[in-house]
Structure formats: C-alpha cells, structure tokens
Design a protein around this motif. Structure first.
Motif: not given
Length: 185
Positions: A102-130
C-alpha cells in the motif's frame, strides 16, 4: 498511468530485485497460460495486455530502477513511521508486506503527482516565454511600421519645413522693407 510497482511485480508473481532472466522466464510461462490464442476466456486479451505492460516495465532498466527505488523508499518510510529497526521481526510479517504494498502505491502516486506538477510548471513557464517572445516580436513589428510611416512622411515634413522657412523669410523681408521706407524726422 503507467503500471505501479505492485502490479508490475504482482502480475508476473516476482519480487523486486530478481534478475532479468527470471522476468523473461516468468513472462513466457504466464503468456502461454493467458494468451488469447491459447484460451477461450473473454478476459484473456485484457489480462495479456496487462502482462505485456508489466513485462515491458520490468525490462526497461530506467523504469525498473525507478520502481525498485519507490519500493525501497516505501519500506524505509514504514520502518521510520513504526520506529522499527532493520532486523525487527515485524518486517517479516504478512501485515507488514501488505502495508508495504500500500505504501509503495502511495509513493508511486506521490511521485506521479510531483512529475505532473513539474510538467505543468514547465509548460506554464514555456507558455510565458512564448508569450514574451510574441510580445517582443509584436513590439519590433510596431516599431518597424512606425519607422516606415515616419520615413514615408519625410518629404511632407521637409516640404512643410521649407514652406515655414519661406514664410519666415518673407516676414523678415517685409519687415525690413517697412523699416527702410519709414521716414525719419
């Protein structure tokens, strides 16, 4: 979402850290049992797809390393939460293994959420730059158009200046003539 470590290892009935040869052997063994061409079960295609995804995940060195790290992180977090030592007998119980999954699934979900937040922030930054680049390009375009309009009206401005100078000269000449004509005395 990619398969979690729990499902990837569980689908193939393997433990983390097994060699690649065991993964391949277990995949062959299971694929013979659930291959859609070998069985009439209507769920066989879905089961075989899950098996292929789990196999591909575990054969990809990068994904497998990531899964193994998440599993180890989950174990460390549980040990820390329960204040166990590395040789505690509780680590060998079935309850701990269930909690670990169960904890492994939680860790994986947290990792996936963190990656998505980073990707969203990166896309927003790219949008601002564009947008900034587009605004700068638009400002340069407006400046070029203004310079072009300025150059197009150059002759008109020069003519206007020349006419004003002529008018000034006429005023001066007419002012001089009037002074000369004036009689003193």
């Amino acid at each position: 979402m990619e398969l979690t470590a729990k499902t990837s290892y569980a689908v193939l009935d393997l433990q983390p850290g097994v060699p690649e040869s065991d993964i391949k052997a277990q995949y062959r063994k299971k694929s013979l049992l659930i291959h859609p061409d070998k069985t009439k079960n209507p769920l066989a295609p879905d089961a075989f797809d899950r098996l292929k995804k789990a196999y591909a995940t575990l054969l990809d060195e990068k994904q497998r390393t990531h899964l193994d790290e998440c599993i180890a992180d989950a174990r460390r977090l549980l040990i820390r939460e329960h204040k166990y030592t590395l040789d505690s007998p509780e680590l060998k119980t079935e309850e701990f293994k269930v909690e670990w999954r169960k904890k492994t699934v939680e860790v994986l979900l947290e990792e996936e959420a963190r990656k998505r937040r980073q990707m969203k922030a990166r896309m927003q930054e790219e949008g601002r730059e564009k947008r900034k680049e587009e605004e700068e390009a638009e400002a340069r375009k407006r400046k070029r158009e203004a310079e072009k309009a300025w150059e197009e009206t150059r002759e008109e401005r020069i003519d206007s200046w020349r006419q004003w100078q002529k008018a000034q000269q006429k005023k001066e000449e007419s002012g001089k003539k009037k002074k000369k004509m004036k009689v003193l005395g």
